[in-house]
Structure formats: structure tokens, C-alpha cells
Design a protein around this motif. Structure first.
Motif, PDB file in Angstrom:
ATOM      1  N   SER A 133       1.878  -4.752   8.604  1.00  0.00           N
ATOM      2  CA  SER A 133       2.588  -3.858   8.935  1.00  0.00           C
ATOM      3  C   SER A 133       4.066  -4.091   9.163  1.00  0.00           C
ATOM      4  CB  SER A 133       2.071  -3.083  10.334  1.00  0.00           C
ATOM      5  OG  SER A 133       0.922  -2.421   9.801  1.00  0.00           O
ATOM      6  N   ARG A 160       1.040  -1.246  -0.030  1.00  0.00           N
ATOM      7  CA  ARG A 160      -0.054   0.039  -0.211  1.00  0.00           C
ATOM      8  C   ARG A 160       0.901   1.057   0.029  1.00  0.00           C
ATOM      9  NH1 ARG A 160      -2.650  -3.561  -1.212  1.00  0.00           N
ATOM     10  NH2 ARG A 160      -4.486  -4.401  -0.193  1.00  0.00           N
ATOM     11  N   TYR A 161       0.648   2.250  -0.986  1.00  0.00           N
ATOM     12  CA  TYR A 161       1.780   3.229  -1.099  1.00  0.00           C
ATOM     13  C   TYR A 161       0.887   4.456  -0.883  1.00  0.00           C
ATOM     14  CZ  TYR A 161       4.047  -0.777  -3.457  1.00  0.00           C
ATOM     15  OH  TYR A 161       4.416  -2.026  -3.492  1.00  0.00           O
ATOM     16  N   LEU A 198      -3.727  -7.004   7.057  1.00  0.00           N
ATOM     17  CA  LEU A 198      -2.961  -6.048   7.059  1.00  0.00           C
ATOM     18  C   LEU A 198      -1.718  -6.579   7.785  1.00  0.00           C
ATOM     19  CD1 LEU A 198      -2.915  -3.009   5.875  1.00  0.00           C
ATOM     20  CD2 LEU A 198      -3.310  -2.359   8.337  1.00  0.00           C
ATOM     21  N   SER A 203       8.101   2.752   8.176  1.00  0.00           N
ATOM     22  CA  SER A 203       7.123   1.713   8.194  1.00  0.00           C
ATOM     23  C   SER A 203       6.145   1.824   7.033  1.00  0.00           C
ATOM     24  CB  SER A 203       6.508   2.080   9.593  1.00  0.00           C
ATOM     25  OG  SER A 203       5.786   3.228   9.325  1.00  0.00           O
ATOM     26  N   GLN A 204       5.671   0.405   6.751  1.00  0.00           N
ATOM     27  CA  GLN A 204       4.821   0.283   5.578  1.00  0.00           C
ATOM     28  C   GLN A 204       3.941  -0.843   5.760  1.00  0.00           C
ATOM     29  OE1 GLN A 204       8.485   0.912   4.266  1.00  0.00           O
ATOM     30  NE2 GLN A 204       8.881  -0.818   5.517  1.00  0.00           N
ATOM     31  N   GLU A 205       2.805  -0.578   4.792  1.00  0.00           N
ATOM     32  CA  GLU A 205       1.949  -1.782   5.140  1.00  0.00           C
ATOM     33  C   GLU A 205       1.588  -2.351   4.062  1.00  0.00           C
ATOM     34  OE1 GLU A 205       1.589   1.386   6.672  1.00  0.00           O
ATOM     35  OE2 GLU A 205       1.818  -0.018   8.416  1.00  0.00           O
TER      36      GLU A 205
END
Lengths: 312, 587
Positions: free
Chosen positions: B190, B35-36, B188, B208-210
Motif C-alpha cells: 500500500s 490494482r486499479y 499487498l 493511496s493505491q495498492e
């Protein structure tokens, strides 16, 4: 022979029926017992634990945002209409394009960028403390905002919608009910015989070796899930990218295991779903570093610098 | 039967529900994609040159970034180079995760990942093993171990190749350690990454990214990359800008009306309240340290000598001075370089540990004339035997023999099987041994040995991973010769299908087992520093002025050592380019 078969079949059938129940209940009791005992502190039954007592991690302290992501959209007010990264729909894009800082100021809406949907992305500090045994208080110095995370499901929202809304929180995860590790708890280095190094750094080796190391004394896992309602519409970003009062806002708040250099980090995952302005859920995660004191906590009023000019 | 099924299912559910609260571990198994919703313009289209914002970089990283020319990506050896770990999850990506469990005990041995971007494979070891030693190869994904902190999976990764924190030339060194925290909330995923790089960062870089679970799957799992010459340029060009000549540095700030000081990065710019004029942050004490020993590359103990299998018939002996390459087989043993003085017993013991029973040392090859490479010539030669019964033969270029004679090395320690042409080859242990003589590199007496079937190059001091190259101008060394020799090694090496990784392995004169990517990054460094000094020489700058201009600033944290300081490297290049007399030994 046939009767015997039928008779045996009934016996078998009964065993099939009763056996799993007995086994399951026994297993359930066995598996659940440690947790139940732990929740009761290992002693006799008492009153239910408060949210504060059930906390698997200690989130209190003053945390500073370290802006390594979205720097140019967070450290400055982006140009009007800059919705980069945010999955707005047509209405959201149009609303962002028509945003006016002057209009907000004139209308007393300076805090729209400091509401529940955007406050975590504001560069600033959060001071977290227990207001009471069922309420965790999050004070933001950016915009001088306060959010109360209510663990008591019976707590009712205020009659009026507010910038921060009504946040209902629950602890989730395996450490819930065991309490936060005591401050200064020595690091547990874990057990197990370490495998010899594999030359070249690859290879498979040590199949069936020691179990994975647990550092449960440092951080037992567990986090807060927060669902917020009853909020006023606001901005996902300083430059007026909107969220509506119809939005659903869910957050997960983690205290990460202590970094080897001693830093402690708070990670907040925010999910905004807004049928009015977004075409899909909007995911962000924001990181805050624990500060030694709240000496730098400096509340400021809701104020948004003028947006940067639109460039080609 | 239906009633039985219902009751059984209820019972199972009861057990699962009861167990759920006691389980500390979360499954990450599945296929995930990004997810960006943060930094999307940087992560998908790509960053803009000159944007260093949000990074706690130091002066060296900034200097590197200012020299960056995006055309570097078009260099043949860089075209298919994957992102390294700290960038991999930031960029466009999807990945598959599965657990590897012991078939008998069902204990989790490892978590495996296949990443669609650059078709990378990653193993996260969950069995408690320590990280490999310093001399182990580095990879784009590194070596990872995991441990549970409740429902958070914490992963520590070392042995990562040199790469970039940003595709626009913010460097990440191969001294990097990355700590990740994985968390799952329903569908999701993370991921928090915290990168520590003492060479280029003043403090850890957290991001951090999802990722969302792909319930319908995707077929985009392969990454075909074939490098081609895109422009009619010199094959070995290394595009870069000379200091102060990058015309694009100010473009990003101007385009977005951002304060120039802010987009230049630095720890102070990451904190609330930063404004232009805020003084640079003092480095926080210990910010880049604190790792447990088993989470860092294990150094060799003092006096420890080890033999490590590299590939095919070739091993590397470490800890006895310079690295030693040993080829073993039915014909006997061939040894490239013989180590430092006083280490021969340990070297012979290490060779005995890998040699087939009854096999003797037949050949020795000297790659150079430096004592830490060849001081063991005499004892190793005497310990071996040619097929004619003589002591093992020592092969070297004739310049090596002459220079060792000049240096007063005794007869028994000098090579006698010399060659004077630019190379030599012969078969041994069923594979071609190809020796290449660079006309001029560290000295004019160097040899590079290629084990053609094992696919291993013993580079001698033409290539090392621990320091700047030592260029002994007095003894015929030159910077152009060093670059030529490195380019020649690049011609010999072919990466495996894992995109610029493994394939041909290179044993450096000093340091860890390497591959083509490591050599090309080193080659780039030598070319860039050479170009900077050449430009300064063209501008009539004195050696003192060149030193003051710090033309190696972006590499000093990685390569300047007590044994090979930046000043010596700079002086060697300066003297080579100007013909100036030495002000001191470059070694």
C-alpha cells in the motif's frame, strides 16, 4: 587413526547438534529480551497488557474523509449498473443492474450501503474511541453506524447478523506493546551526520554512511488488522454493487506519520473477497484527516440519494 | 545428519521468530503491479477532459486545465515525456524494487526502483543525505530520501519536473514536494502519496493505491518511445484553447450528470456534505508548508558562489548574479558571462577551483547586455590572457557592443571580438563552440552558446527557470523572437534514452540546470501567453483590459517575481504586438 577420526566425528557431530540450539536460544533470548521487557514495562511480570495498553499508535479522535479518489462514485450515487473499478463477476454485475433504491426503501434496507463493506467509502466522519480496554469503537456519522473492534478473541458475535458484523482486531507491527507515543511528544529529528549534497542531485556518494533516520517517537509503526464476520449483505458502492454474507472482509488501519504541515491521516486498506459477487479480491484504501474536535460529527440516517441517470 | 539439519533449522527459525518482533523494517523487495479498483476509468483508459473532481486545486490550476488541449501530447517534445512522480503510481504501472546495501556493513544505502512505465529508474536514498540545492536538475522521478517510522517507510521527494496531476491538463509544478508512506501487508503493498504544490494546490493532495506482488514475474519492463510527426502541423505549434473557448469544459459534467461546481474541483468539494453552492474553502494556514530544511532544495547562502559540474568540460557558477558557464580544458578556460558587479573575486576564485593547474581564461562570451551578466567583464578579462599575451578576449554580437557603448560601459568592460552574422563557431578545448544569435529575443544583442561535445547549452536570458522572460522591446526584444530562440534551443537539445530527460543540459540565464523538457514547458508558456494577448489585441482590448483579464493567471504563481512581474511581461508582449509606446520599463 580411523577410530580417532570416528571419535572426533562423534564429537563434532554432537557439537553440531548441540551448538546451534545453545546459540539459537541465547540469541533468541537476547533478541527477544528488549521486546519482552518493553511489553512488561521494564518491571516485574504483571497481568497481560490490554489492547489499549498494547496500542502502538493512538487512533482515537474524529477523522474526516477527504474524497480525492472515486469522487464521482462516492460523492453522488452513480447510475444503476455502474460497476466501474469493481471486479464483479457475472452475478455481481447482474445484481448491480437490478438494484432499486425504491425497493430498498420499501424493504427497510436503506442501510445496505452503510454496512461494513461500504461504510468506509461513504463521505463522512469517524469518531474513534476506546469503549473499554479491549474494544475500539468506530462511530460513523454517515448512516449513524457503530463498529466495535474486538481485541478479545473470546468475544462472541451476536446471534443475529448485523450491518457492521463482528470485527476481530489485532495489533500488528513493531511498536505493539510499547504503547502509543504520548501526546505532544517532541519530534525527534534523528541523528547521524548528514552527507554533503551531491552536485547535480544524483550520484551515489556516502556509501556506508549514517543509518537511516528513525522517527520512532512520532510514529512507531504498527497498525490494526481487522477481520469482520457475521455481517448482513450490503453494498460496496451506493448504487447497489453487492457483497454477500459469504464475503471475507479484512482491513488494515494505519495512523500515518504526522505530515510536515501538521496534518494527521488515517489510512484504511479494505480487502473484500466474495466468491458470490466478485471475480477477484477488491482492494481500496481510504484516507481520513484528523479533526481538532468532533464538532462537525453529525450523524445522519441511512439515506441514499437517487442515482444519477444512465448516460451514453 | 538429518537430525542435525532439523535441529539447525529449528534453531534458525527460533532466532528468526524471536527477532521478528524487534525488527522495525519491512522489505519491499520484489516485483509489483497495480490494482486499479479506484478510479479505474481514469487510471487505465484515461481521464475525460474537464474532470477536475477530487482535486484541491486553485484558480490558476483551473485556468490551466481550461486551456488544455489534449493535442498537446502530440507535440514532438511531449510525446515521450514520462509521467512525473505524483501521477506515475496512479497510472498503469509495474515496478521492481531492490535494496542496495553496503557490501561490508550490510547497511541499507538506498532502495532502488525500476518502473516499467516509461522505463524510469528511481533511487530512494536511505543514508541520511540532504536534498540537493536549488540549482540541481529536476527529473521526472525527483530526488527521494527515506526514513522509517516503525514499519512504515516515509519518503520525501523534491526536484520533480513540471508535469500533471491528471493527464487531462491539471498541472503539477516543479515546486512540488511529494511525501509517500509505504506499507506492506503480506503480498499487498500500500502506497500513500501526499503531494504539496504551492503553485497549483491549496492543500496537500492525498491519494493511496495498492500493488500486488508478482510471483510469476513479467517481461514488460522496457518502454520504447520514438516521437514522430503524427499530423502535418507546424512543428512548433502548442495546442491550447484561448480563455472561454474550450468547447469541452462542460462535457464531463453533462455526460455524467454531475454538478458542474463539483467537477471543477476545490478543497471544499472533497468534504462530506458538499453540495453545489458550498462556498470555496478558505485556505488552511500553513497547509502547504512545514517541511524540514533538509527535505527541501537548499538555497544558496547570501554571498555564496559555487561552481557546479554540469557535464563534459562545462561547469556552472551560481550565486554571482546571472549564471556563468565555464568550459575548462587543455587550451585554457572559456567563460560565458561574467556575473554581477562586485562579485568578480568570488567568480575568479570559483574558476580557480575547477581550472586545470596553470590554465588561464582565454575567452569570454557575453550572452546579453544585462549588468548581472556582464558587469565582471573587465576584471575577468584582465585576469585572463590570450595566447598572444593580451587580456582575454570578449566575444559578443555586435549589437551588444553597440548597446553597451550607448549605455556608457567603459572600454575595458565592452566586447571587442564581435560578430554580426547570425552565428559563429570555433574550436576550443577539443570541442566545437557554436554561438547562435537570435535575431530578437530578450534584446537584439543575445547570444546562445552550445558546447557541442560536452552537450551543454548556455542559454543566457533567452531561457530562465526563475521568472517570466524579460523582453526589452526598447532594445530590440520581441516575444516572437523569444519563441523562435527557445525553439532553436529545442533543436539543439536531445534527451537521453531516459525519455525526455537529461541528454543535452541547458544552463539558463537564471535558475537551475535544465534539459529539453524544462525548455519545452517554458516555451509552451510563452506561446500560450502570447496567443492569449494576441487574441485580446485583435479584439481591440487596451493594456488595462488585458491586465484585468489576467492572461498569465495559470503561470503567475510560478514565474511572476518582483524582478520580473507578470504585468511587465504582459506589457512587453502587448507593446511588441501593438507597437504601443511604453508605459514603463519592462525590466
Amino acid at each position: 587413526m580411523i577410530r580417532m577420526w570416528c571419535s572426533n566425528r562423534r564429537i563434532v557431530g554432537r557439537a553440531l547438534l548441540v551448538g546451534p540450539v545453545v546459540v539459537a536460544i541465547a540469541l533468541a533470548v537476547l533478541v527477544a529480551a528488549p521486546g519482552l521487557m518493553a511489553q512488561r514495562g521494564g518491571g516485574p511480570a504483571g497481568p497481560p497488557q490490554t489492547a489499549r495498553q498494547r496500542a502502538p499508535v493512538d487512533l482515537t479522535g474524529t477523522w474526516v474523509s477527504v474524497v480525492t479518489e472515486d469522487w464521482r462514485w462516492r460523492m453522488a450515487t452513480p447510475p444503476v449498473g455502474d460497476v466501474a473499478s469493481i471486479p464483479v463477476n457475472g452475478a455481481g454485475r447482474a445484481a448491480a443492474k437490478s438494484w432499486s433504491l425504491a425497493a430498498d426503501t420499501a424493504g427497510g434496507n436503506q442501510c445496505k450501503a452503510f454496512g461494513v463493506g461500504g461504510i468506509v467509502r461513504q463521505p463522512g466522519r469517524i469518531r474513534i474511541s476506546w469503549q473499554d480496554d479491549q474494544t475500539l469503537k468506530l462511530e460513523f456519522d454517515a448512516g449513524t453506524q457503530t463498529r466495535l473492534l474486538q481485541f478479545d478473541a473470546a468475544a462472541t458475535p451476536s446471534a443475529e447478523k448485523t450491518w457492521q458484523g463482528h470485527s476481530f482486531a489485532v495489533w500488528e507491527g513493531p511498536g505493539v506493546g510499547r504503547g502509543a507515543p504520548p501526546v505532544g511528544d517532541p519530534r525527534v529529528t534523528g541523528g547521524g551526520v548528514l552527507a554533503p549534497a551531491v552536485p547535480g542531485g544524483g550520484g551515489r556518494g556516502l556509501r556506508g554512511g549514517p543509518p537511516p533516520r528513525q522517527q520512532a517517537q512520532i510514529n512507531r509503526g504498527g497498525h490494526i488488522r481487522v477481520v469482520t464476520t457475521n455481517f448482513r449483505e450490503g453494498y460496496l458502492r451506493k448504487n447497489g454493487v453487492p457483497y454477500s454474507e459469504e464475503a471475507s472482509i479484512t482491513e488494515y488501519i494505519h495512523r500515518l506519520p504526522t505530515h510536515p504541515n501538521g496534518d494527521d491521516w488515517l489510512n484504511v486498506v479494505t480487502i473484500v473477497e466474495d466468491p458470490r459477487y466478485l471475480s477477484q479480491p477488491f482492494y481500496t484504501s481510504t484516507n481520513f484527516r484528523l479533526e481538532p474536535s468532533d464538532a462537525s460529527f453529525a450523524p445522519t440516517p441511512c439515506a441514499t440519494p437517487p442515482p444519477l441517470p444512465v448516460k451514453d | 545428519v538429518n537430525r542435525i539439519s532439523r535441529v539447525s533449522m529449528f534453531s534458525v527459525a527460533l532466532v528468526l521468530l524471536a527477532g521478528a518482533s524487534a525488527s522495525a523494517q519491512v522489505s519491499f523487495v520484489g516485483e509489483w503491479n497495480g490494482r486499479y479498483h479506484e478510479d479505474q476509468p481514469d487510471r487505465i483508459p484515461g481521464e475525460e477532459p474537464g474532470d477536475f473532481s477530487g482535486l484541491a486545486i486553485n484558480e490558476a490550476a483551473r485556468f490551466f486545465g481550461d486551456s488544455w488541449d489534449v493535442a498537446r501530447h502530440s507535440v514532438l517534445e511531449h510525446q515521450c515525456a514520462p509521467y512525473t512522480l505524483p501521477y506515475m503510481f496512479f497510472g498503469p504501472n509495474q515496478f521492481r524494487i531492490w535494496d542496495e546495501k553496503h557490501p561490508d556493513t550490510q547497511e541499507l544505502i538506498a532502495i532502488q526502483m525500476h518502473l516499467g512505465t516509461y522505463q524510469q529508474h528511481r533511487t530512494i536514498w536511505m543514508d541520511g543525505r540532504p536534498h540537493p540545492p536549488e540549482y540541481a536538475p529536476h527529473t521526472f522521478m525527483g530526488f527521494s530520501t527515506g526514513e522509517w517510522n516503525g514499519d512504515i517507510l516515509t519518503i520525501t521527494t523534491t526536484h520533480i519536473k513540471a508535469g500533471y496531476f491528471r493527464r487531462t491538463g491539471i498541472p503539477a509544478s516543479d515546486r512540488l514536494t511529494v511525501v509517500e508512506h509505504w506499507m506492506r501487508h503480506g503480498n499487498l503493498f500500500s502506497q500513500v502519496t501526499i503531494a504539496t504544490d504551492p503553485v497549483y494546490l491549496t492543500e496537500p493532495y492525498i491519494r493511496s493505491q495498492e500493488f500486488g506482488l508478482m510471483e510469476r514475474g513479467n517481461t514488460n519492463w522496457l518502454y520504447n518511445c520514438e516521437y514522430v510527426m503524427e499530423l502535418p502541423t507546424e512543428k512548433n505549434d502548442v495546442p491550447h484553447y484561448l480563455p472561454g473557448r474550450n468547447p469541452w469544459i462542460g462535457e464531463f459534467a453533462a455526460k455524467h450528470a454531475m454538478p458542474h461546481e463539483g467537477v471543477r474541483g476545490g478543497a471544499e468539494t472533497l468534504l462530506p456534505g458538499w453540495t453545489p453552492g458550498t462556498p470555496p474553502a478558505a485556505p488552511r494556514a500553513g497547509a502547504n508548508g512545514g517541511f524540514r530544511p533538509e527535505h527541501q532544495p537548499a538555497p544558496l547562502a547570501a554571498g555564496e558562489v559555487k561552481a557546479v559540474h554540469v557535464q563534459g568540460n562545462v561547469h556552472m557558477i551560481v550565486g554571482a548574479g546571472a549564471n556563468i558557464a565555464v568550459q575548462v580544458g587543455d587550451d585554457g578556460i572559456l567563460v560565458v558571462d561574467t556575473g554581477a558587479a562586485g562579485m568578480s573575486d568570488e567568480v575568479l576564485a570559483a574558476i580557480a577551483g575547477i581550472a586545470p593547474p596553470g590554465k588561464e581564461i582565454r575567452w569570454l562570451v557575453n550572452t546579453t547586455i544585462q549588468p548581472d551578466h556582464i558587469a565582471g567583464n573587465e576584471p575577468l578579462s584582465q585576469a585572463g590572457r590570450t595566447v598572444n599575451g593580451n587580456i582575454a578576449a570578449i566575444v559578443a554580437h555586435e549589437h551588444a557592443a553597440a548597446r553597451l557603448l550607448d549605455a556608457g560601459v567603459p572600454d575595458a568592460g565592452r566586447p571587442y571580438n564581435t560578430y554580426f552574422e547570425n552565428g559563429r563557431d570555433f574550436p576550443f578545448n577539443g570541442e566545437p563552440i557554436v554561438i547562435y544569435h537570435p535575431e530578437s529575443a530578450s534584446t537584439d544583442a543575445e547570444s546562445v552558446v552550445f558546447f557541442r561535445r560536452s552537450d551543454v547549452v548556455a542559454a543566457g536570458d533567452v531561457f530562465r527557470t526563475d521568472a517570466y522572460p524579460v523582453i526589452d522591446v526598447e532594445r530590440g526584444g520581441s516575444v516572437q523572437g523569444t519563441i523562435d530562440a527557445l525553439n532553436r534551443i529545442l533543436d539543439m537539445t536531445v534527451p537521453s534514452k531516459m525519455l525526455q530527460e537529461a541528454g543535452t543540459y541547458v544552463i539558463p540565464g537564471h535558475g537551475r540546470i535544465s534539459d529539453e523538457h524544462d525548455v519545452v514547458m517554458y516555451r509552451d508558456m510563452v506561446v500560450i501567453v502570447r496567443d492569449r494577448i494576441r487574441d485580446m489585441v485583435d479584439r481591440q482590448m487596451t493594456l488595462d483590459q488585458v491586465n484585468a483579464a489576467r492572461p498569465t493567471l495559470d503561470y503567475d504563481g510560478r514565474y511572476s517575481t518582483e524582478a520580473s512581474p507578470a504585468a511587465a511581461f504582459i506589457e512587453a508582449i502587448y507593446r511588441d504586438l501593438t507597437g504601443a509606446a511604453a508605459t514603463g520599463s519592462s525590466r
